[in-house]
Enzyme design. Structure first.
Site, PDB file in Angstrom:
ATOM      1  N   ARG A 140      -2.460  14.520 -46.418  1.00 33.27           N
ATOM      2  CA  ARG A 140      -3.028  14.589 -45.011  1.00 33.27           C
ATOM      3  C   ARG A 140      -3.439  15.832 -44.423  1.00 33.27           C
ATOM      4  O   ARG A 140      -2.765  16.816 -44.773  1.00 33.27           O
ATOM      5  CB  ARG A 140      -2.056  13.889 -43.978  1.00 33.27           C
ATOM      6  CG  ARG A 140      -1.753  12.466 -44.229  1.00 33.27           C
ATOM      7  CD  ARG A 140      -0.618  11.882 -43.440  1.00 33.27           C
ATOM      8  NE  ARG A 140      -0.283  10.549 -43.396  1.00 33.27           N
ATOM      9  CZ  ARG A 140       0.866  10.336 -44.355  1.00 33.27           C
ATOM     10  NH1 ARG A 140       1.491  11.146 -45.195  1.00 33.27           N
ATOM     11  NH2 ARG A 140       1.079   8.885 -44.925  1.00 33.27           N
TER      12      ARG A 140
ATOM     13  N   LYS B 173       4.807  12.199 -41.789  1.00 30.40           N
ATOM     14  CA  LYS B 173       4.819  11.060 -40.587  1.00 30.40           C
ATOM     15  C   LYS B 173       6.028  10.424 -40.677  1.00 30.40           C
ATOM     16  O   LYS B 173       6.237   9.847 -39.250  1.00 30.40           O
ATOM     17  CB  LYS B 173       3.589  10.409 -41.365  1.00 30.40           C
ATOM     18  CG  LYS B 173       3.134   9.138 -40.443  1.00 30.40           C
ATOM     19  CD  LYS B 173       2.181   8.442 -41.010  1.00 30.40           C
ATOM     20  CE  LYS B 173       1.814   7.315 -39.968  1.00 30.40           C
ATOM     21  NZ  LYS B 173       0.414   6.272 -40.554  1.00 30.40           N
TER      22      LYS B 173
ATOM     23  N   HIS C  67      -9.367  13.285 -44.721  1.00 24.52           N
ATOM     24  CA  HIS C  67      -8.466  11.784 -44.844  1.00 24.52           C
ATOM     25  C   HIS C  67      -9.138  11.253 -46.133  1.00 24.52           C
ATOM     26  O   HIS C  67      -8.598  10.636 -46.991  1.00 24.52           O
ATOM     27  CB  HIS C  67      -8.333  11.132 -43.783  1.00 24.52           C
ATOM     28  CG  HIS C  67      -7.221  10.024 -43.904  1.00 24.52           C
ATOM     29  ND1 HIS C  67      -7.701   8.918 -44.729  1.00 24.52           N
ATOM     30  CD2 HIS C  67      -5.714  10.032 -43.598  1.00 24.52           C
ATOM     31  CE1 HIS C  67      -6.279   8.164 -44.672  1.00 24.52           C
ATOM     32  NE2 HIS C  67      -5.332   8.575 -44.230  1.00 24.52           N
TER      33      HIS C  67
ATOM     34  N   HIS D  91       3.275   7.131 -48.829  1.00 21.98           N
ATOM     35  CA  HIS D  91       2.988   5.853 -48.121  1.00 21.98           C
ATOM     36  C   HIS D  91       4.546   5.063 -47.979  1.00 21.98           C
ATOM     37  O   HIS D  91       5.462   5.496 -49.282  1.00 21.98           O
ATOM     38  CB  HIS D  91       2.298   4.784 -48.741  1.00 21.98           C
ATOM     39  CG  HIS D  91       0.752   5.069 -48.524  1.00 21.98           C
ATOM     40  ND1 HIS D  91      -0.158   4.529 -49.347  1.00 21.98           N
ATOM     41  CD2 HIS D  91       0.103   5.970 -47.664  1.00 21.98           C
ATOM     42  CE1 HIS D  91      -1.396   5.087 -48.487  1.00 21.98           C
ATOM     43  NE2 HIS D  91      -1.099   6.008 -47.641  1.00 21.98           N
TER      44      HIS D  91
ATOM     45  N   TYR E 270      14.345   1.677 -55.256  1.00 22.59           N
ATOM     46  CA  TYR E 270      13.878   2.192 -56.472  1.00 22.59           C
ATOM     47  C   TYR E 270      13.163   3.519 -56.186  1.00 22.59           C
ATOM     48  O   TYR E 270      13.150   4.454 -57.114  1.00 22.59           O
ATOM     49  CB  TYR E 270      12.850   1.072 -57.160  1.00 22.59           C
ATOM     50  CG  TYR E 270      12.287   1.607 -58.439  1.00 22.59           C
ATOM     51  CD1 TYR E 270      11.095   1.219 -58.739  1.00 22.59           C
ATOM     52  CD2 TYR E 270      13.047   2.387 -59.230  1.00 22.59           C
ATOM     53  CE1 TYR E 270      10.427   1.626 -59.961  1.00 22.59           C
ATOM     54  CE2 TYR E 270      12.585   2.711 -60.470  1.00 22.59           C
ATOM     55  CZ  TYR E 270      11.270   2.235 -60.735  1.00 22.59           C
ATOM     56  OH  TYR E 270      10.654   2.547 -61.852  1.00 22.59           O
TER      57      TYR E 270
END
Length: 409
Positions: free
Chosen positions: A238, A265, A326, A352, A362
């Protein structure tokens, strides 16, 4: 009644009818009382001070109490129950629950998101819903609140505020303070909002953009800005994560950049494996950064470069409304997925959130060896695109699935 005088040292009572009477204290204060019988026992309740409560209002209150008695309700017990419920409502209000939820959740958020959520609560939800008992709020009440935002043209905000409200209600349900989420019945009730994605070029336009970036300094742009754009293309982080990078986050010897949790984030450390191409840019940048703690300093070396620096550079190259910082993330994700790299690995490198808890368990392994290969391949791929070629993705490990927490090929 106004003319009635107190009797020194004695409480005086002036009777009306039906048990209603005015009590005059020795000090001269006057108050309405009602005497009644319930289950054979005499009781008295206060109906308010005179003259604040007039004779007419006192008689109305007497009649209301008489009607309760006819229904088998003790007016004194009913009043006590209402006071107790008011106390419960005060501690079970939407505002109380929202603030409790906010305090528990904000440790996971970056500062900007924390401020956004707090503002949505204080400015948009608390004025209408804040004082209400959370277990009594109806979908209509929530919708009325959201419609006020729509009325001033803030359609996107209305959707975001509803998401915050829904999280508060779900928290209250989990804590046993309400039974249902009234926002769940509002799907389709708000004006649809068409999300505007940040501009990003098509993957087949990437070679042209890379050439434009490589020429940026020779065509009058800042050399540091050129290096920052090249580094952004290689790492697809980002923009804010890039411009606020500090040298203590980067280990050139290990070829790793660890973005610390407070800057991410979702407030989790994020590892960016550095390709040989990225390392070369950093080594050059280190020689020219004027001993700043920031990798990409502004004109004042004590602060990072402006958030708009990279965006305006793209404008200058002719990419206004076509590409943003972005956008490098979207382009990289598209190309790497098309090349067959595992989706989980790409998503992890994009930082993400996992789709569910099984994936989260995992993902704690971070797929780091595979991400190292992915990032070096991406650096090689960008070099190949500059030369009119395409780098071939290496063979991948077999896809893995989680079954009862065991990794099974």
């Amino acid at each position: 009644m106004r003319a009635a005088k107190p009797t020194p040292g004695k409480t005086t009572r002036l009777y009306d009818s039906g048990g209603l009477h005015l009590v005059i204290s020795p000090t001269g204060s006057k108050a309405w009382r009602l005497k009644y019988r319930y289950n054979g026992r005499e009781n008295r309740i206060s109906l308010g001070a005179y003259p604040l409560i007039s004779l007419k209002e006192a008689r109305q209150a007497r009649d209301d109490a008489k009607r309760q008695l006819l229904q088998g309700i003790d007016p004194s017990a009913e009043r006590k129950a209402r006071r107790q419920q008011a106390q419960v409502d005060a501690t079970n209000s939407f505002q109380q629950q929202a603030l409790e939820w906010f305090e528990r959740q904000k440790i996971l958020w970056v500062d900007s998101h924390t401020r956004d959520v707090e503002r949505r609560l204080q400015a948009n939800l608390f004025p209408d819903l804040g004082p209400l008992a959370i277990d009594r709020i109806t979908p209509v009440q929530v919708l009325d609140t959201l419609r006020k935002m729509e009325a001033r043209g803030a359609v996107d905000l209305a959707h975001r505020v509803m998401q915050v409200a829904a999280q508060v209600f779900r928290y209250a349900i989990a804590c046993g303070r309400c039974a249902t989420d009234p926002t769940s019945g509002l799907r389709g009730a708000l004006t649809p909002h068409v999300q505007k994605h940040q501009p990003a070029i098509d993957p087949d336009e990437l070679p042209t953009l890379l050439h434009a970036i490589d020429r940026y300094a020779t065509e009058g742009g800042e050399a540091q800005t050129q290096r920052a754009l090249q580094f952004l293309a290689l790492t697809f982080v980002r923009t804010k994560e890039l411009i606020e990078a500090t040298w203590d986050e980067i280990d050139l010897a290990k070829a790793q950049w660890i973005i610390t949790a407070p800057r991410m984030k979702m407030k989790r450390d994020h590892v960016v494996p550095l390709s040989t191409q990225a390392l070369a840019i950093l080594e050059e940048q280190q020689r020219t950064c004027r001993n700043s703690t920031y990798v990409w300093p502004g004109r004042n070396t004590r602060v990072p470069m402006s958030n708009n620096t990279l965006l305006f550079a793209l404008y200058r190259m002719g990419y206004r409304s076509k590409m943003t910082g972005h956008g490098f993330r979207a382009v990289a994700s598209t190309i790497l997925n098309e090349q067959g790299w595992r989706h989980d690995v790409i998503e992890k490198q994009l930082a993400h959130e996992p789709e569910n808890r099984v994936r989260a368990a995992y993902n704690r392994a971070e797929y780091l060896p595979e991400r190292v290969r992915l990032m070096q391949h991406w650096g090689d791929h960008l070099d190949a695109l500059r030369q009119g070629r395409t780098a071939q993705a290496p063979a991948h490990t077999p896809r893995l699935f989680v079954v009862n927490s065991d990794l099974t090929p």
